[in-house]
Design an enzyme around this catalytic site. Structure first.
Site, PDB file in Angstrom:
ATOM      1  CG  HIS A 211     -28.516 -30.177  39.313  1.00  0.00           C
ATOM      2  ND1 HIS A 211     -28.463 -30.795  40.535  1.00  0.00           N
ATOM      3  CD2 HIS A 211     -28.433 -28.853  39.580  1.00  0.00           C
ATOM      4  CE1 HIS A 211     -28.356 -29.902  41.498  1.00  0.00           C
ATOM      5  NE2 HIS A 211     -28.330 -28.698  40.936  1.00  0.00           N
ATOM      6  CG  ASP A 244     -27.902 -34.051  41.419  1.00  0.00           C
ATOM      7  OD1 ASP A 244     -27.411 -33.802  40.305  1.00  0.00           O
ATOM      8  OD2 ASP A 244     -28.447 -33.188  42.119  1.00  0.00           O
ATOM      9  CB  SER A 326     -26.429 -26.944  42.857  1.00  0.00           C
ATOM     10  OG  SER A 326     -27.737 -27.093  43.309  1.00  0.00           O
TER      11      SER A 326
END
Length: 483
Positions: A211, A244, A326
């Site tokens: 992402h 992910d 992230s």
């Protein structure tokens, strides 16, 4: 458990500076008084409970297609979009599962003509006041020193010469930071954000979250900046939406890259120390610490459109993780990578006046053993490889297990003829309650556990049929690609 992933703009400096510290007061007259998951286990709430999408749209609980992409769990939070709405934490009864990745590039203008300039001016005033005070004290101390009354002791070394012992947070951070990068990703239309990544090998491959780089996959712009300020253009080598995980490669990569050492996430124990590195709210090269709070937390996240979902059996940590973290490494006390920071649960109200949710001490990381396998496949073929049982399961929030549906998506068979589940004797209506020694409380939990394995692995499935418990051996199949 549900998660989300990023993005609010970097907050402006406070419109008014904090008041300067009070100067030491003269001694008071004698007798005067001084002034005055939720379990997802908490991720899923009751097992497998999900947070809501940012858009608020609920998801159908009908069975997913055994092929990719499986539909996200009901009300799974989205990664979020960009430009203020993007990749922020989704709500979960007032809170949200958010993966912390990108902050948008444009910085909000200061309010009321103040902002950073006012802060700098205030800091200068405070410095002048402190300087004046220091001069007076220095003169006094000098006089006392002349008379032999000084008790001041100076260090024999300066701060820059102090050596940090191996294993300390400072030593681990000093060794790891040069091998981390802040990633800027933007689509062809200019929308995007920032995230984090780390050096995977000497060839210039960087591992991060899918992402983080999703906006740049199809013709966007991508760059990675090291803590020393050196910036490199990059390209996406491969991305796995379901896991992910993504791998990018630096263009004209330097020859002195130092990959981070990968640990063994299976050996991690609850209570082990953790160190997270990332760019929370765009603040690059930030280091935070904590412990492993739990293992094997089922976490699900969505892209916000309801079309795809990611699943993991995560490491839970209380190290502070925020939007922008992230894709960054979660390290153990020796500096080995044990996970990739990917998601948080947080309250709905963000700080800095942005509405972006932030850390409340519930962060989640993809175990590095799984991420390593995925990254190696992406480098080798450019496509992810997923383990599968060959059956469609319900994604309803339950505590009873993962039920094989009576019908697959689009009228397909719920159990693939000749597939792993079929060969193992599983049938529609069976409720899977354990995979090896892992308790399965829902469909998303089962998917996350399956994806911790590789195709060809043999697992033991415990299931219920007609009120009776059964076990069977199953050899996991494989599926290539996200579509």
């Amino acid at each position: 458990m549900s998660t989300e992933n990023e993005g609010t703009a970097v907050p402006p400096a406070p419109s008014a500076p904090p008041p300067p510290a009070d100067a030491p007061a003269a001694s008071a007259p004698q007798g005067a008084h001084p002034g005055s998951a939720p379990a997802a286990a908490d991720l899923y709430g009751p097992p497998a409970a999900q947070a809501h999408h940012d858009a608020g749209a609920g998801e159908s609980s009908s069975a997913p297609d055994p092929s990719w992409p499986p539909p996200p769990p009901p009300s799974t939070p989205a990664y979020g979009g960009d430009g203020g709405a993007g990749h922020g934490a989704a709500g979960h009864g007032g809170g949200g599962w958010g993966a912390g990745w990108g902050t948008t590039h444009q910085q909000p203008a200061p309010k009321n003509g103040r902002g950073r300039g006012g802060l700098v001016a205030a800091v200068l005033v405070a410095a002048l006041v402190a300087g004046g005070l220091g001069g007076g004290l220095g003169y006094t101390l000098a006089r006392e020193n002349d008379s032999g009354g000084s008790t001041t002791v100076s260090s024999s070394t300066s701060g820059g010469n102090v050596k940090r012992d191996p294993g300390t947070v400072a030593a681990v951070a000093a060794a790891a930071l040069p091998s981390t990068v802040t990633i800027e990703a933007a689509s062809s239309s200019g929308e995007g954000g920032t995230g984090t990544g780390f050096v995977f090998d000497k060839q210039g491959h960087i591992v991060t979250n899918n992402h983080v780089v999703a906006d740049a996959v199809d013709g966007g712009n991508l760059s990675a900046t090291f803590p020393n300020g050196k910036k490199y253009e990059a390209e996406v080598v491969g991305n796995a939406q379901g896991y992910d995980v993504a791998v990018i490669k630096l263009k004209n990569a330097p020859s002195d890259l130092k990959p981070l050492t990968l640990g063994n996430s299976d050996d991690v124990a609850v209570g082990d120390s953790t160190i997270a590195i990332g760019a929370p709210f765009g603040l690059s090269n930030t280091v935070t610490t904590g412990i492993i709070s739990a293992k094997n937390r089922p976490v699900a996240s969505s892209d916000g459109t309801g079309s795809k979902a990611s699943y993991m059996s995560a490491l839970q940590t209380d190290a502070s993780i925020n939007p922008g973290n992230s894709g960054g490494p979660l390290l153990d006390a020796q500096g080995n990578v044990i996970g990739i920071n990917s998601a948080i649960q947080s309250t709905s109200n963000g700080g800095f006046g942005t509405g972006q949710a932030g850390s409340i001490g519930l962060g989640f990381a993809i175990p590095i053993n799984q991420a390593k396998y995925v990254a190696q496949e992406l480098i080798r073929t450019g496509k992810p490889v997923y383990a599968k049982i060959g059956a469609s399961v319900s994604l309803e929030d339950t505590t009873n297990g993962a039920k094989i549906t009576e019908q697959g998506v689009g009228g397909t068979e719920p159990v693939d003829p000749g597939g792993p589940a079929d060969k193992a004797g599983l049938k529609p209506g069976d409720v899977i309650t354990k995979l090896d020694d892992r308790v399965i409380d829902s469909g998303p939990t089962l998917i996350g556990e399956i994806w911790t394995h590789k195709p060809g692995d043999e697992v033991t499935i415990t299931y219920e049929r007609g009120g009776k418990e059964h076990t069977t051996e199953l050899t996991l199949g494989s599926r290539v690609g996200d579509s």
